[in-house]
Design a protein around this motif. Structure first.
Motif, PDB file in Angstrom:
ATOM      1  N   VAL A  45       0.802  -1.161   0.216  1.00  0.00           N
ATOM      2  CA  VAL A  45       0.069   0.134  -0.237  1.00  0.00           C
ATOM      3  C   VAL A  45       0.893   1.171   0.097  1.00  0.00           C
ATOM      4  O   VAL A  45       1.800   1.286   0.600  1.00  0.00           O
ATOM      5  CB  VAL A  45      -1.176  -0.054   1.249  1.00  0.00           C
ATOM      6  CG1 VAL A  45      -1.588   1.391   1.302  1.00  0.00           C
ATOM      7  CG2 VAL A  45      -1.840  -1.100   1.348  1.00  0.00           C
ATOM      8  N   ILE A  46       0.576   2.143  -0.913  1.00  0.00           N
ATOM      9  CA  ILE A  46       1.391   3.441  -0.936  1.00  0.00           C
ATOM     10  C   ILE A  46       0.326   4.736  -0.789  1.00  0.00           C
ATOM     11  O   ILE A  46      -0.478   4.588  -1.725  1.00  0.00           O
ATOM     12  CB  ILE A  46       2.409   3.457  -2.350  1.00  0.00           C
ATOM     13  CG1 ILE A  46       3.149   2.330  -2.592  1.00  0.00           C
ATOM     14  CG2 ILE A  46       2.907   4.800  -2.561  1.00  0.00           C
ATOM     15  CD1 ILE A  46       3.680   2.124  -3.830  1.00  0.00           C
ATOM     16  N   PRO A 105       5.902  13.435   0.478  1.00  0.00           N
ATOM     17  CA  PRO A 105       5.468  12.447   1.539  1.00  0.00           C
ATOM     18  C   PRO A 105       4.935  11.206   0.819  1.00  0.00           C
ATOM     19  O   PRO A 105       4.136  11.402   0.231  1.00  0.00           O
ATOM     20  CB  PRO A 105       4.607  13.307   2.367  1.00  0.00           C
ATOM     21  CG  PRO A 105       4.841  14.669   1.859  1.00  0.00           C
ATOM     22  CD  PRO A 105       5.204  14.906   0.471  1.00  0.00           C
ATOM     23  N   ILE A 106       5.411  10.061   1.426  1.00  0.00           N
ATOM     24  CA  ILE A 106       5.144   8.789   0.885  1.00  0.00           C
ATOM     25  C   ILE A 106       4.942   8.092   2.144  1.00  0.00           C
ATOM     26  O   ILE A 106       6.003   7.785   2.893  1.00  0.00           O
ATOM     27  CB  ILE A 106       5.848   8.258  -0.149  1.00  0.00           C
ATOM     28  CG1 ILE A 106       5.953   9.119  -1.296  1.00  0.00           C
ATOM     29  CG2 ILE A 106       5.570   6.687  -0.610  1.00  0.00           C
ATOM     30  CD1 ILE A 106       6.944   8.688  -2.560  1.00  0.00           C
ATOM     31  N   TYR A 107       3.752   7.170   2.239  1.00  0.00           N
ATOM     32  CA  TYR A 107       3.744   6.316   3.169  1.00  0.00           C
ATOM     33  C   TYR A 107       3.372   4.793   2.343  1.00  0.00           C
ATOM     34  O   TYR A 107       2.757   4.703   1.791  1.00  0.00           O
ATOM     35  CB  TYR A 107       2.420   6.361   4.183  1.00  0.00           C
ATOM     36  CG  TYR A 107       2.117   5.324   5.125  1.00  0.00           C
ATOM     37  CD1 TYR A 107       3.137   5.434   6.075  1.00  0.00           C
ATOM     38  CD2 TYR A 107       1.232   4.417   5.068  1.00  0.00           C
ATOM     39  CE1 TYR A 107       2.756   4.703   7.387  1.00  0.00           C
ATOM     40  CE2 TYR A 107       0.902   3.659   5.945  1.00  0.00           C
ATOM     41  CZ  TYR A 107       1.619   3.662   7.045  1.00  0.00           C
ATOM     42  OH  TYR A 107       1.578   2.696   8.204  1.00  0.00           O
ATOM     43  N   ASP A 108       4.519   3.865   2.655  1.00  0.00           N
ATOM     44  CA  ASP A 108       4.651   2.717   1.834  1.00  0.00           C
ATOM     45  C   ASP A 108       4.905   1.632   2.860  1.00  0.00           C
ATOM     46  O   ASP A 108       5.746   1.590   3.452  1.00  0.00           O
ATOM     47  CB  ASP A 108       5.960   3.030   0.816  1.00  0.00           C
ATOM     48  CG  ASP A 108       6.153   1.781  -0.039  1.00  0.00           C
ATOM     49  OD1 ASP A 108       5.426   0.774  -0.112  1.00  0.00           O
ATOM     50  OD2 ASP A 108       7.038   1.906  -0.854  1.00  0.00           O
ATOM     51  N   LEU A 148      -6.265  -0.867   6.938  1.00  0.00           N
ATOM     52  CA  LEU A 148      -4.777  -0.526   7.387  1.00  0.00           C
ATOM     53  C   LEU A 148      -5.100   0.728   8.126  1.00  0.00           C
ATOM     54  O   LEU A 148      -5.648   1.731   7.538  1.00  0.00           O
ATOM     55  CB  LEU A 148      -4.001  -0.301   6.145  1.00  0.00           C
ATOM     56  CG  LEU A 148      -2.481   0.157   6.425  1.00  0.00           C
ATOM     57  CD1 LEU A 148      -1.492  -0.728   7.042  1.00  0.00           C
ATOM     58  CD2 LEU A 148      -2.062   0.609   4.992  1.00  0.00           C
ATOM     59  N   VAL A 149      -4.307   1.022   8.992  1.00  0.00           N
ATOM     60  CA  VAL A 149      -4.452   2.226   9.649  1.00  0.00           C
ATOM     61  C   VAL A 149      -3.273   3.110   9.505  1.00  0.00           C
ATOM     62  O   VAL A 149      -2.064   2.580   9.612  1.00  0.00           O
ATOM     63  CB  VAL A 149      -4.529   2.057  11.288  1.00  0.00           C
ATOM     64  CG1 VAL A 149      -4.409   3.611  12.098  1.00  0.00           C
ATOM     65  CG2 VAL A 149      -5.912   1.225  11.864  1.00  0.00           C
ATOM     66  N   VAL A 150      -3.551   4.389   8.867  1.00  0.00           N
ATOM     67  CA  VAL A 150      -2.412   5.036   8.715  1.00  0.00           C
ATOM     68  C   VAL A 150      -2.125   6.268   9.594  1.00  0.00           C
ATOM     69  O   VAL A 150      -2.948   6.824  10.253  1.00  0.00           O
ATOM     70  CB  VAL A 150      -2.547   6.091   7.395  1.00  0.00           C
ATOM     71  CG1 VAL A 150      -1.497   7.062   7.084  1.00  0.00           C
ATOM     72  CG2 VAL A 150      -2.985   5.393   6.199  1.00  0.00           C
ATOM     73  N   PRO A 151      -0.763   6.187  10.371  1.00  0.00           N
ATOM     74  CA  PRO A 151      -0.489   6.726  11.249  1.00  0.00           C
ATOM     75  C   PRO A 151      -0.982   8.646  11.001  1.00  0.00           C
ATOM     76  O   PRO A 151      -0.942   9.073   9.976  1.00  0.00           O
ATOM     77  CB  PRO A 151       1.061   7.114  11.588  1.00  0.00           C
ATOM     78  CG  PRO A 151       1.398   5.879  10.603  1.00  0.00           C
ATOM     79  CD  PRO A 151       0.536   5.660   9.598  1.00  0.00           C
ATOM     80  N   ALA A 152      -1.669   8.936  12.065  1.00  0.00           N
ATOM     81  CA  ALA A 152      -2.237  10.461  11.993  1.00  0.00           C
ATOM     82  C   ALA A 152      -1.033  11.412  11.883  1.00  0.00           C
ATOM     83  O   ALA A 152      -1.326  12.495  10.905  1.00  0.00           O
ATOM     84  CB  ALA A 152      -2.922  10.737  13.340  1.00  0.00           C
ATOM     85  N   GLU A 153       0.282  11.338  12.294  1.00  0.00           N
ATOM     86  CA  GLU A 153       1.200  12.343  11.870  1.00  0.00           C
ATOM     87  C   GLU A 153       1.604  12.203  10.583  1.00  0.00           C
ATOM     88  O   GLU A 153       2.192  13.306   9.918  1.00  0.00           O
ATOM     89  CB  GLU A 153       2.450  11.547  12.579  1.00  0.00           C
ATOM     90  CG  GLU A 153       2.607  11.485  14.173  1.00  0.00           C
ATOM     91  CD  GLU A 153       1.629  10.228  14.612  1.00  0.00           C
ATOM     92  OE1 GLU A 153       1.736  10.341  16.017  1.00  0.00           O
ATOM     93  OE2 GLU A 153       1.497   9.252  13.843  1.00  0.00           O
ATOM     94  N   PHE A 154       1.181  11.282   9.611  1.00  0.00           N
ATOM     95  CA  PHE A 154       1.238  11.430   8.155  1.00  0.00           C
ATOM     96  C   PHE A 154       0.227  12.191   7.532  1.00  0.00           C
ATOM     97  O   PHE A 154       0.740  12.975   6.469  1.00  0.00           O
ATOM     98  CB  PHE A 154       1.477   9.930   7.498  1.00  0.00           C
ATOM     99  CG  PHE A 154       1.798  10.011   6.144  1.00  0.00           C
ATOM    100  CD1 PHE A 154       2.996  10.091   5.618  1.00  0.00           C
ATOM    101  CD2 PHE A 154       0.516   9.894   5.156  1.00  0.00           C
ATOM    102  CE1 PHE A 154       3.029  10.149   4.268  1.00  0.00           C
ATOM    103  CE2 PHE A 154       0.696   9.726   3.762  1.00  0.00           C
ATOM    104  CZ  PHE A 154       2.167  10.012   3.316  1.00  0.00           C
ATOM    105  N   LEU A 155      -0.984  12.278   7.823  1.00  0.00           N
ATOM    106  CA  LEU A 155      -1.961  12.955   7.177  1.00  0.00           C
ATOM    107  C   LEU A 155      -2.113  14.376   7.653  1.00  0.00           C
ATOM    108  O   LEU A 155      -2.025  14.651   8.755  1.00  0.00           O
ATOM    109  CB  LEU A 155      -3.413  12.181   7.407  1.00  0.00           C
ATOM    110  CG  LEU A 155      -3.342  10.739   6.981  1.00  0.00           C
ATOM    111  CD1 LEU A 155      -4.498   9.982   7.422  1.00  0.00           C
ATOM    112  CD2 LEU A 155      -3.155  10.558   5.423  1.00  0.00           C
TER     113      LEU A 155
END
Length: 68
Positions: free
Chosen positions: A2-3, A18-21, A31-38
């Motif tokens: 997941v990207i 900014p990429i969350y991979d 999948l929970v995306v960290p709040a710090e990323f968004l």
């Protein structure tokens, strides 16, 4: 795999985006995306790749936005 990528990155030098991979197991269905990323009020591209052991892959692309 997941990207998640911020669509309009605002680095004045254009070098970082900014990429969350993350690689996830085949049986994972959320999948929970960290709040710090968004960031609030921001559009992100979401790519989901299905990778076979043989090396074949399929990709699905979508978009989502966060609230202000």
């Amino acid at each position: 795999e997941v990207i998640i990528t911020k669509v309009d990155h605002d680095d004045p030098h254009g070098f970082s985006r900014p990429i969350y991979d993350v690689h996830v197991p085949a049986d994972l269905n959320s999948l929970v995306v960290p709040a710090e990323f968004l960031e609030p009020d921001t559009v992100y591209e979401l790519e989901v790749l299905a990778l076979e052991e043989s090396g074949n892959q399929t990709i699905t692309v979508g978009f989502f936005s966060t609230e202000a």
